[in-house]
Design an enzyme around this catalytic site. Sequence first.
Site, short mmCIF file in Angstrom:
data_model
loop_
_atom_site.label_atom_id
_atom_site.label_comp_id
_atom_site.label_asym_id
_atom_site.label_seq_id
_atom_site.Cartn_x
_atom_site.Cartn_y
_atom_site.Cartn_z
N TRP A 1 5.62 2.77 7.41
CA TRP A 1 6.74 1.46 8.96
C TRP A 1 7.83 2.48 8.76
CZ3 TRP A 1 5.55 -2.39 11.86
CH2 TRP A 1 4.24 -2.86 11.37
N TRP B 1 6.25 -4.82 8.45
CA TRP B 1 5.25 -5.85 8.41
C TRP B 1 6.09 -6.87 7.64
CZ3 TRP B 1 0.98 -7.81 6.07
CH2 TRP B 1 0.66 -6.50 4.88
N ASN C 1 -1.08 -3.09 6.60
CA ASN C 1 -0.16 -1.72 5.75
C ASN C 1 -0.72 -0.79 5.40
OD1 ASN C 1 -2.78 -1.74 3.62
ND2 ASN C 1 -1.83 -2.59 2.78
N ASP C 2 -1.42 0.13 6.87
CA ASP C 2 -1.43 1.32 6.19
C ASP C 2 -0.86 2.54 6.97
OD1 ASP C 2 -4.23 0.95 4.47
OD2 ASP C 2 -5.04 0.62 6.45
N ASP D 1 0.94 -1.20 0.07
CA ASP D 1 -0.19 -0.02 0.25
C ASP D 1 1.02 1.38 0.47
OD1 ASP D 1 -1.86 2.26 0.30
OD2 ASP D 1 -2.77 1.38 1.87
N THR E 1 8.23 1.96 -1.36
CA THR E 1 7.80 0.60 -0.34
C THR E 1 9.32 -0.40 -1.15
OG1 THR E 1 5.96 1.59 0.76
CG2 THR E 1 6.38 -1.43 0.69
N TYR F 1 7.91 9.60 4.66
CA TYR F 1 7.65 8.26 3.71
C TYR F 1 8.27 8.42 2.27
CZ TYR F 1 5.83 4.83 0.78
OH TYR F 1 5.21 3.58 -0.25
N ASP G 1 9.20 -0.20 4.45
CA ASP G 1 9.63 1.29 4.14
C ASP G 1 10.70 1.83 3.80
OD1 ASP G 1 7.12 0.99 3.56
OD2 ASP G 1 6.40 1.91 5.37
#
Lengths: 183, 136
Positions: free
Chosen positions: A159, A108, A155-156, A83, A171, A168, A127
């Site tokens: 990370w 994750w 995934n929201d 995501d 990913t 961010y 990330d």
Amino acid sequence: MARMDRWMTGFARSLARRTSRRSVLAGIGTALVGGAAVPLLPVARGRAEPAPGDRVTPSGEPDPTTPAGDPQDCGYWRYCAVDGFLSSCCGGSHNACPPGTQMSPITWLGTCRNPADGKEYVISYNDCCGKDVCGSCICRRHEGDKPVYYTPKSNDIDWCMGTREIIYNSTVAVVVGVAREKG
Amino acid sequence: MSRAGLGLAALALALAAPARGETPEVNYLLQCQGCHLPDGSGKSGAVPDLKDLGRFLAVPGGREYLVRVPGSAQSPLSDADLAALLNWMLRRFGPAAIADTLEPYTPEEITALRRPPLADVAATRARLLARLRAGD
């Protein structure tokens, strides 16, 4: 110098007398066809076959001879729960962050099935952090994704934890192991 | 359908159902590694280091704590899978001597221990570590 000129003129004239234009074309044609045939010789195939122990595969990565797919496409098998923005569209690759960003060690993990070999691989969604949002190739897939109240599998979440910066960027999807041989 | 037939059908269904149980190694990858990292070192101040995890077994309440801590108790693992994973982690993260003395967790023990919620995890952990230090 004059002697060289005379020699060159004489060579060119005798060449013109002895050879026809057709024979030159035929010669070039032979060279072209013959040249194209060279890579088809078994020598090339022998080289394509990797020797045992020769293969450089990152830990857990699928056999490189299986069809890989397009790492810049959101439908790529290992992005089954991404995501965010794909690092591969932002100057990095599917398993390396773009230059100037730092890969978060805290991630994750989930599994994705590789259709090429039918195996379930354990994927770490790391990330890439420290530069502004990439903005290219948004990818939203949610296989195995859980609501944010179940934090370790959501995934929201941004990370970017454990990195210097919490901004961010994008990913990556790193294969860290095989969960099941056949899904 | 006869009773035997029903039994056979149930057996066939059970066999056909995909086995969800993973190995402890894979469960570590999927349930722990994201924060505790591949070598268990975690992140200082945020994610506890798993090195010498087994030292908790030396103090009263320590054995219960490893099951009741949210990462264990609230994981989506079955009691049997959680028991296998904790036993694997204790051997993996040591101390090395634990391999001889470890009394492995059983699924039944996990069932009993993981149920009551642990309200203040950090305080419980600090109390156990203080007891450990006092015992040294």
